[in-house]
Scaffold this motif. Structure first.
Motif, short mmCIF file in Angstrom:
data_model
loop_
_atom_site.label_atom_id
_atom_site.label_comp_id
_atom_site.label_asym_id
_atom_site.label_seq_id
_atom_site.Cartn_x
_atom_site.Cartn_y
_atom_site.Cartn_z
N UNK A 70 0.84 -1.21 0.00
CA UNK A 70 0.00 0.00 0.00
C UNK A 70 0.87 1.25 0.00
N UNK A 71 1.95 1.23 0.79
CA UNK A 71 2.86 2.38 0.82
C UNK A 71 3.55 2.55 -0.53
N UNK A 72 3.91 1.44 -1.14
CA UNK A 72 4.54 1.47 -2.47
C UNK A 72 3.57 2.07 -3.49
N UNK A 73 2.32 1.64 -3.46
CA UNK A 73 1.31 2.16 -4.38
C UNK A 73 1.08 3.65 -4.17
N UNK A 74 1.08 4.06 -2.90
CA UNK A 74 0.91 5.49 -2.61
C UNK A 74 2.05 6.31 -3.21
N UNK A 75 3.27 5.79 -3.11
CA UNK A 75 4.42 6.52 -3.67
C UNK A 75 4.32 6.62 -5.19
N UNK A 76 3.78 5.58 -5.82
CA UNK A 76 3.59 5.63 -7.27
C UNK A 76 2.59 6.71 -7.66
N UNK A 77 1.51 6.81 -6.87
CA UNK A 77 0.51 7.83 -7.15
C UNK A 77 1.07 9.24 -6.95
N UNK A 109 6.69 1.38 4.95
CA UNK A 109 5.39 0.76 5.26
C UNK A 109 5.56 -0.60 5.90
N UNK A 110 6.48 -1.41 5.36
CA UNK A 110 6.74 -2.73 5.94
C UNK A 110 7.29 -2.60 7.36
N UNK A 111 8.22 -1.66 7.55
CA UNK A 111 8.83 -1.50 8.87
C UNK A 111 7.83 -1.11 9.93
N UNK A 112 6.97 -0.14 9.60
CA UNK A 112 5.94 0.28 10.56
C UNK A 112 5.00 -0.88 10.86
N UNK A 113 4.59 -1.58 9.80
CA UNK A 113 3.66 -2.70 9.99
C UNK A 113 4.29 -3.80 10.82
N UNK A 114 5.56 -4.13 10.54
CA UNK A 114 6.23 -5.18 11.30
C UNK A 114 6.34 -4.81 12.77
#
Length: 352
Positions: free
Chosen positions: A57-64, A81-86
């Motif tokens: 989701x964070x990756x997609x947001x950066x693309x947008x 995004x992965x770090x926060x989620x983990x």
């Protein structure tokens, strides 16, 4: 009749009563997983699978927001995004693990269907409370530890009575084979009749009492009793009185320690499946009746148990350890710490 004692007890290996969610349990389970590569791998895979959508989701947001021209930025967003989620998921799972022992014990109680003990049953079990407290076992149930002997047959078959592990990682259960070997080593009990014989011998002249009576009749009696008096702080005349009989009663000897030992042996015999609950309570009641008609208080009962420890070990450190365990028990929230000494003629044990 008084309210029954709560079915949830301390976590085996700990003394806090009743068991509660604690961060230390989460750390304990995490340490066990890290020591087991397979379990650690499954946990890592689960956490990653949950966290991955947040990274995507964070990756997609950066693309947008920034397009795909700068992949470094895109992957930084993914990593962020992965770090926060983990981090959040790890914290959440630690919180869940903290309550795992409580959930495991609650599920164990549901599966066994064993009711809470009555006030009188708790009084009987309290005769063995210091031993239970010292090993961080259970004292408000017939079983002093979770056992496959109490679980439904389907679970016993699935785990082969403990040979194939435990249903709950947060609450390990020893195999019946291991427990039976330990019972034989400690008490020489390998059958129900052996447990019955232990009780009969205790009510006649128990293991501790027979040795005490023998020494009390020997030339070394004065030295032995003087040594016990020094180790315990009990007057030597009171120790001598233990070996004296009257027209009204036989010599008390070390009855308290024999009863404590026999209560432990009967409960252990139930834990390994040699005795039914009904038969175990029947035998315990015979022991309790003798204890409650002989002694007048918990103080008097435990004093004689400490005397027996001094006689058996001839060690100041051992006596101090016994007294420390007793003091810690009395300061705890265990029901045995506050249960009243019963009056003679109290209600009999209700078989569970």
């Amino acid at each position: 009749m008084a309210d029954p004692v709560s079915t949830l007890q301390n976590h085996p290996g700990d003394v806090e009563y009743p068991v509660r969610a604690r961060r230390k349990y989460g750390k304990m389970l995490e340490a066990r997983r890290r020591a087991n590569p397979s379990a650690n791998g499954r946990r890592a895979l689960l956490v990653t699978a949950i966290a991955a959508p947040f990274g995507i989701a964070a990756f997609s947001y950066s693309l947008d927001q920034f397009g795909s021209d700068d992949l470094v930025v895109n992957f930084l967003f993914f990593a962020f995004g992965m770090g926060i989620a983990l981090s959040v998921i790890a914290s959440a799972m630690t919180f869940v693990d903290a309550g795992a022992p409580r959930r495991a014990q609650k599920r164990y109680r549901q599966l066994t269907g064993i009711p809470a003990v009555t006030e009188h049953q708790q009084q009987v079990l309290a005769l063995d409370a210091v031993s239970d407290f010292a090993i961080r076992g259970w004292n408000s149930s017939l079983a002093f530890t979770p056992t496959f002997a109490e679980l439904p047959q389907a679970i016993r078959t699935k785990y082969n009575d403990g040979e194939k592990g435990s249903p709950w990682p947060a609450m390990s259960i020893s195999s019946l084979r291991e427990l039976r070997s330990s019972l034989d080593e400690q008490f020489r009990i390998v059958s129900a009749s052996d447990a019955e014989l232990l009780v009969a011998d205790t009510l006649t002249l128990g293991w501790n009492s027979s040795r005490f009576a023998e020494v009390a009749e020997s030339d070394g009696a004065a030295h032995m009793m003087s040594r016990i008096a020094s180790l315990t702080g009990v007057a030597v005349f009171d120790i001598q009185d233990l070996a004296q009989s009257t027209d009204d009663r036989p010599a008390r000897n070390l009855l308290a320690a024999d009863i404590e030992r026999a209560v432990g042996g009967v409960r252990y015999s139930y834990v390994v499946g040699y005795l039914t609950a009904e038969k175990a309570w029947e035998l315990l009641e015979l022991l309790a009746e003798r204890a409650f008609s002989t002694y007048r208080s918990w103080d008097e009962y435990w004093r004689d148990v400490v005397i027996a420890r001094a006689f058996r070990t001839d060690s100041l450190q051992s006596v101090q350890s016994q007294r420390d365990a007793l003091a810690e028990l009395r300061a705890s929230a265990w029901p045995a710490a506050s249960i009243a000494w019963p009056t003679v003629g109290a209600a009999q044990v209700d078989p569970a």
